[in-house]
Motif scaffolding. Structure first.
Motif, mmCIF file in Angstrom:
data_model
loop_
_atom_site.group_PDB
_atom_site.id
_atom_site.type_symbol
_atom_site.label_atom_id
_atom_site.label_comp_id
_atom_site.label_asym_id
_atom_site.label_seq_id
_atom_site.Cartn_x
_atom_site.Cartn_y
_atom_site.Cartn_z
ATOM 1 N N ILE A 13 -0.566 11.408 4.861
ATOM 2 C CA ILE A 13 0.888 11.446 4.635
ATOM 3 C C ILE A 13 1.239 11.650 3.157
ATOM 4 N N GLY A 71 -7.795 9.267 1.151
ATOM 5 C CA GLY A 71 -8.672 8.624 2.142
ATOM 6 C C GLY A 71 -10.084 8.448 1.614
ATOM 7 N N THR A 72 -10.761 7.424 2.114
ATOM 8 C CA THR A 72 -12.156 7.165 1.736
ATOM 9 C C THR A 72 -12.961 6.961 3.009
ATOM 10 N N ASN A 82 -9.865 6.599 -5.423
ATOM 11 C CA ASN A 82 -8.916 5.642 -5.997
ATOM 12 C C ASN A 82 -9.616 4.703 -6.974
ATOM 13 N N ARG A 86 -9.269 4.540 -11.179
ATOM 14 C CA ARG A 86 -8.909 3.288 -11.874
ATOM 15 C C ARG A 86 -9.975 2.923 -12.905
ATOM 16 N N LEU A 241 3.701 -1.564 5.443
ATOM 17 C CA LEU A 241 3.146 -0.803 4.314
ATOM 18 C C LEU A 241 4.064 0.327 3.849
ATOM 19 N N HIS A 260 0.087 1.540 0.455
ATOM 20 C CA HIS A 260 -0.494 2.062 1.704
ATOM 21 C C HIS A 260 -1.526 3.160 1.489
ATOM 22 N N GLY A 261 -2.269 3.442 2.566
ATOM 23 C CA GLY A 261 -3.260 4.499 2.541
ATOM 24 C C GLY A 261 -2.711 5.792 3.113
ATOM 25 N N SER A 262 -3.622 6.669 3.527
ATOM 26 C CA SER A 262 -3.225 8.020 3.943
ATOM 27 C C SER A 262 -2.677 8.078 5.377
ATOM 28 N N ASP A 265 -3.135 8.266 11.256
ATOM 29 C CA ASP A 265 -2.546 8.206 12.610
ATOM 30 C C ASP A 265 -1.178 8.864 12.701
ATOM 31 N N ILE A 266 -0.462 8.985 11.573
ATOM 32 C CA ILE A 266 0.875 9.608 11.641
ATOM 33 C C ILE A 266 0.985 10.840 10.726
ATOM 34 N N ASN A 273 7.267 6.732 6.259
ATOM 35 C CA ASN A 273 8.325 6.120 5.456
ATOM 36 C C ASN A 273 8.013 6.368 3.973
ATOM 37 N N ASP A 314 8.481 3.268 11.490
ATOM 38 C CA ASP A 314 7.778 2.009 11.203
ATOM 39 C C ASP A 314 8.739 0.832 11.155
HETATM 40 P P1 NAI Z 1 -3.043 2.863 5.931
HETATM 41 O O1 NAI Z 1 -2.268 2.126 4.921
HETATM 42 O O2 NAI Z 1 -3.221 4.307 5.713
HETATM 43 O O3 NAI Z 1 -2.364 2.668 7.381
HETATM 44 C C1 NAI Z 1 -2.255 1.397 8.021
HETATM 45 C C2 NAI Z 1 -1.108 1.463 9.044
HETATM 46 O O4 NAI Z 1 0.136 1.495 8.343
HETATM 47 C C3 NAI Z 1 -1.136 2.720 9.914
HETATM 48 O O5 NAI Z 1 -0.726 2.380 11.205
HETATM 49 C C4 NAI Z 1 -0.125 3.633 9.256
HETATM 50 O O6 NAI Z 1 0.482 4.545 10.126
HETATM 51 C C5 NAI Z 1 0.886 2.649 8.684
HETATM 52 N N1 NAI Z 1 1.511 3.176 7.460
HETATM 53 C C6 NAI Z 1 0.947 3.241 6.235
HETATM 54 N N2 NAI Z 1 1.799 3.804 5.382
HETATM 55 C C7 NAI Z 1 2.900 4.128 6.069
HETATM 56 C C8 NAI Z 1 4.133 4.732 5.704
HETATM 57 N N3 NAI Z 1 4.408 5.132 4.467
HETATM 58 N N4 NAI Z 1 5.058 4.913 6.679
HETATM 59 C C9 NAI Z 1 4.826 4.501 7.935
HETATM 60 N N5 NAI Z 1 3.684 3.894 8.329
HETATM 61 C C10 NAI Z 1 2.723 3.724 7.400
HETATM 62 O O7 NAI Z 1 -4.447 2.135 6.061
HETATM 63 P P2 NAI Z 1 -5.784 2.614 6.762
HETATM 64 O O8 NAI Z 1 -5.488 3.301 8.049
HETATM 65 O O9 NAI Z 1 -6.641 1.442 6.779
HETATM 66 O O10 NAI Z 1 -6.411 3.659 5.751
HETATM 67 C C11 NAI Z 1 -6.356 5.075 5.920
HETATM 68 C C12 NAI Z 1 -7.071 5.716 4.739
HETATM 69 O O11 NAI Z 1 -6.348 5.483 3.534
HETATM 70 C C13 NAI Z 1 -8.486 5.193 4.512
HETATM 71 O O12 NAI Z 1 -9.332 6.286 4.279
HETATM 72 C C14 NAI Z 1 -8.359 4.324 3.272
HETATM 73 O O13 NAI Z 1 -9.543 4.302 2.529
HETATM 74 C C15 NAI Z 1 -7.244 5.031 2.520
HETATM 75 N N6 NAI Z 1 -6.495 4.167 1.591
HETATM 76 C C16 NAI Z 1 -6.116 4.744 0.415
HETATM 77 C C17 NAI Z 1 -5.371 4.026 -0.484
HETATM 78 C C18 NAI Z 1 -4.944 4.700 -1.744
HETATM 79 O O14 NAI Z 1 -5.043 5.908 -1.877
HETATM 80 N N7 NAI Z 1 -4.462 3.959 -2.726
HETATM 81 C C19 NAI Z 1 -4.973 2.619 -0.223
HETATM 82 C C20 NAI Z 1 -5.373 2.145 1.066
HETATM 83 C C21 NAI Z 1 -6.123 2.897 1.936
#
Ligand code: NAI
Length: 342
Positions: A13, A71-72, A82, A86, A241, A260-262, A265-266, A273, A314
């Motif tokens: 996203i 994503g990682t 990420n 840092r 998130l 939040h991460g990438s 799923d959406i 958001n 969300d």
């Molecule tokens: P995620 O934060 O991407 O998603 C967790 C849940 O929150 C999902 O159901 C998602 O649809 C929802 N969500 C997250 N942000 C949203 C938004 N802006 N609007 C609506 N819904 C939202 O966490 P997940 O799935 O554990 O990680 C996905 C990837 O992201 C992984 O590869 C992870 O390593 C990476 N990641 C990267 C970060 C960064 O770049 N700083 C921080 C956290 C995770």
């Protein structure tokens, strides 16, 4: 003056929420030239590297970046971009304000606390090895230098934000040397700030406290892993998130990104958001000294939430990312005619 800012759209996203944030900043009349650079999975496929050198060069040159999530892969594959960013830029303090928004029911009314997370060491230093088949080891690296500077940052931040208390979150009862050192640094730093109350809590008790009564929290300072976990817990307390912003602060550079991460799923469906990244953009504008624009965006976002009719999925709504962004831009336009309520 036109700002040149590095923009890393990221994965999933990321490009959608970055586009939204760009639009809002431009609607606030902040003149920005965006230097767009790819990093992460997309660039790995094309160029065989996840963090091309020009990304770091651009941030070093511009000093400020806005970043989408990257994503990682889990359990294998490339090192987190990420974490590398840092560490390479020594972005030692990760600030994550956890605030409720009007109309989005938080677990506790008026939740408003800030997490300052050490961002460069701890178990995220990447010191892991397979000792023999079936036995893996990871090193928890904690240094006086990094612990002291992040605690200093937390107290300075508390002072700037007119906060009353800084709480260190640790597990020094078990990890007596590593967490013990972090705690010792905190105590030493806290003595230099007598006007701010210094408190201590063990990480498991903190998790319980956050869920039972988040209103008691003010500024938290903690290590990398605890801060990572507690900030997602914090996001869950205020609506998810999609809302919580963040800033990675170094002595020279700063990179602003949502918690939040990438969200694979959406991704690509136009329903993410963008609030968390827009709010990260607000933190970036404060960092640049663009206080009026930052406040105008905050009021516009608050206004959209107060009105309540434009919400992304969300938060139980049906608005797309673009529709939500349109509403924020429209509210911003309105502030130019008559100020919206503070
Ligand atoms: P995620 O934060 O991407 O998603 C967790 C849940 O929150 C999902 O159901 C998602 O649809 C929802 N969500 C997250 N942000 C949203 C938004 N802006 N609007 C609506 N819904 C939202 O966490 P997940 O799935 O554990 O990680 C996905 C990837 O992201 C992984 O590869 C992870 O390593 C990476 N990641 C990267 C970060 C960064 O770049 N700083 C921080 C956290 C995770």
């Amino acid at each position: 003056m036109t700002y040149t800012i590095t923009l890393i759209p990221g994965d999933g996203i990321g490009p959608e929420v970055c586009e939204a944030t760009k639009r809002v900043i431009e609607a606030a009349d902040v003149p920005v030239k965006w230097e767009v650079h790819e990093a992460g999975a997309a660039v790995a496929e094309k160029r065989g590297m996840t963090l091309p050198p020009e990304v770091l060069e651009s941030i070093r040159r511009n000093k400020v970046a806005l970043k989408g999530p990257i994503g990682t892969p889990i359990g294998k594959g490339f090192k987190s971009v990420n974490v590398t960013l840092r560490q390479e830029l020594d972005l030692y303090a990760n600030v994550r304000p956890v605030r409720s928004l009007p109309g989005v029911e938080p677990r506790f009314e008026g939740t408003d606390f800030h997490i300052v997370r050490e961002n460069t060491e701890d178990l995220y230093a990447g010191l892991e090895l397979m000792m023999m088949p079936g036995v893996a080891q990871g090193v928890k690296l904690i240094t006086d230098r990094c612990s002291t500077r992040v605690c200093e940052y937390a107290f300075e931040y508390a002072q700037q934000q007119n906060r009353k208390r800084v709480t260190v979150v640790h597990k020094a009862n078990i990890m007596k040397l590593t967490d013990g050192l972090f705690l010792e640094c905190f105590r030493r730093v806290s003595a230099k700030y007598p006007a701010i109350e210094a408190a201590e809590i063990i990480v498991d008790a903190c998790a319980m406290q956050m869920v039972k009564n988040a209103n008691k929290l003010d500024v938290i300072v903690t290590q990398n892993l605890y801060g990572d976990i507690l900030s997602d817990l914090g996001a869950g307390l205020v609506g998810g998130l999609g809302i919580v912003p963040g800033a990675n602060i170094g002595k020279k550079e700063a990179v602003f990104e949502a918690v939040h991460g990438s969200a694979p799923d959406i991704a690509g469906r136009g329903i993410a958001n963008p609030t968390a990244l827009i709010q990260s953009g607000v933190m970036m504008l404060h960092h640049l000294g663009e206080t009026d624009a930052a406040d105008a965006i905050t009021r516009a976002v608050t206004h959209v939430y107060q009105q309540g009719s434009v919400r992304t999925a969300d938060l139980g709504g049906t608005a797309t990312t673009t529709q939500f962004t349109d509403a924020v831009c429209k509210a911003l336009e309105a502030t130019k005619i008559a100020p919206l309520a503070k």
